[in-house]
Design a protein around this motif. Structure first.
Motif, mmCIF file in Angstrom:
data_model
loop_
_atom_site.group_PDB
_atom_site.id
_atom_site.type_symbol
_atom_site.label_atom_id
_atom_site.label_comp_id
_atom_site.label_asym_id
_atom_site.label_seq_id
_atom_site.Cartn_x
_atom_site.Cartn_y
_atom_site.Cartn_z
ATOM 1 N N LEU A 26 87.929 82.027 -23.137
ATOM 2 C CA LEU A 26 88.330 81.527 -24.449
ATOM 3 C C LEU A 26 88.284 79.996 -24.494
ATOM 4 N N ARG A 27 88.690 79.340 -23.421
ATOM 5 C CA ARG A 27 88.612 77.876 -23.373
ATOM 6 C C ARG A 27 87.163 77.412 -23.447
ATOM 7 N N THR A 28 86.281 78.076 -22.707
ATOM 8 C CA THR A 28 84.861 77.724 -22.714
ATOM 9 C C THR A 28 84.269 77.904 -24.106
ATOM 10 N N GLU A 29 84.586 79.019 -24.745
ATOM 11 C CA GLU A 29 84.081 79.270 -26.094
ATOM 12 C C GLU A 29 84.625 78.234 -27.075
ATOM 13 N N GLY A 30 85.881 77.868 -26.918
ATOM 14 C CA GLY A 30 86.482 76.863 -27.787
ATOM 15 C C GLY A 30 85.813 75.504 -27.633
ATOM 16 N N GLN A 35 82.026 71.449 -29.666
ATOM 17 C CA GLN A 35 80.810 70.659 -29.444
ATOM 18 C C GLN A 35 79.797 70.922 -30.561
ATOM 19 N N ALA A 36 79.667 72.176 -30.973
ATOM 20 C CA ALA A 36 78.739 72.521 -32.058
ATOM 21 C C ALA A 36 79.162 71.844 -33.365
ATOM 22 N N GLU A 37 80.443 71.870 -33.670
ATOM 23 C CA GLU A 37 80.924 71.251 -34.907
ATOM 24 C C GLU A 37 80.724 69.737 -34.878
ATOM 25 N N MET A 38 80.935 69.119 -33.729
ATOM 26 C CA MET A 38 80.720 67.679 -33.612
ATOM 27 C C MET A 38 79.239 67.350 -33.837
ATOM 28 N N LEU A 39 78.355 68.138 -33.229
ATOM 29 C CA LEU A 39 76.925 67.922 -33.409
ATOM 30 C C LEU A 39 76.528 68.102 -34.872
ATOM 31 N N LEU A 40 77.080 69.112 -35.532
ATOM 32 C CA LEU A 40 76.786 69.323 -36.949
ATOM 33 C C LEU A 40 77.257 68.134 -37.790
ATOM 34 N N ILE A 58 72.720 76.025 -34.398
ATOM 35 C CA ILE A 58 73.601 75.194 -33.582
ATOM 36 C C ILE A 58 74.880 75.945 -33.236
ATOM 37 N N ARG A 59 75.425 76.670 -34.167
ATOM 38 C CA ARG A 59 76.670 77.407 -33.905
ATOM 39 C C ARG A 59 76.494 78.536 -32.896
ATOM 40 N N THR A 60 75.282 78.991 -32.698
ATOM 41 C CA THR A 60 75.052 80.077 -31.734
ATOM 42 C C THR A 60 74.409 79.584 -30.430
ATOM 43 N N ALA A 61 74.200 78.277 -30.329
ATOM 44 C CA ALA A 61 73.569 77.720 -29.116
ATOM 45 C C ALA A 61 74.538 77.765 -27.938
ATOM 46 N N ASP A 62 73.991 77.921 -26.749
ATOM 47 C CA ASP A 62 74.826 77.917 -25.546
ATOM 48 C C ASP A 62 75.229 76.481 -25.192
ATOM 49 N N PRO A 63 76.259 76.317 -24.370
ATOM 50 C CA PRO A 63 76.769 74.975 -24.053
ATOM 51 C C PRO A 63 75.727 74.009 -23.494
#
Length: 85
Positions: A26-30, A35-40, A58-63
């Motif tokens: 859950l921490r990793t997903e968070g 990171q995705a929201e910041m990039l957006l 972007i929202r479905t991209a891996d870390p």
């Protein structure tokens, strides 16, 4: 988690391991979502409104991919340069 420690201890080591593993996931997903929201946000500020397909990509991209794209946004002149494989 401190208040639950006695309960978790009674459930056994396998349950405790499963809980820790779930918490880590859950921490990793968070972090990835953040990171995705910041990039957006960065892309929107630099290039204006983004097509929905870019947002979903972007929202479905891996870390790892998000990290690469977050580096590219600094020098990109068009959105496609950020998204390029």
């Amino acid at each position: 988690m401190r208040d639950l420690t006695p309960v978790v201890d009674r459930l056994g080591p396998e349950t405790k391991e499963a809980m820790v593993t779930t918490a880590e996931q859950l921490r990793t997903e968070g972090r990835a979502e953040g990171q995705a929201e910041m990039l957006l946000d960065q892309l929107s500020l630099k290039f204006g409104p983004l097509p929905e397909q870019v947002v979903q990509f972007i929202r479905t991209a891996d870390p790892a991919r998000l990290r690469t794209m977050s580096h590219r946004v600094l020098t990109a002149t068009v959105v496609d340069e950020v998204l390029a494989q």
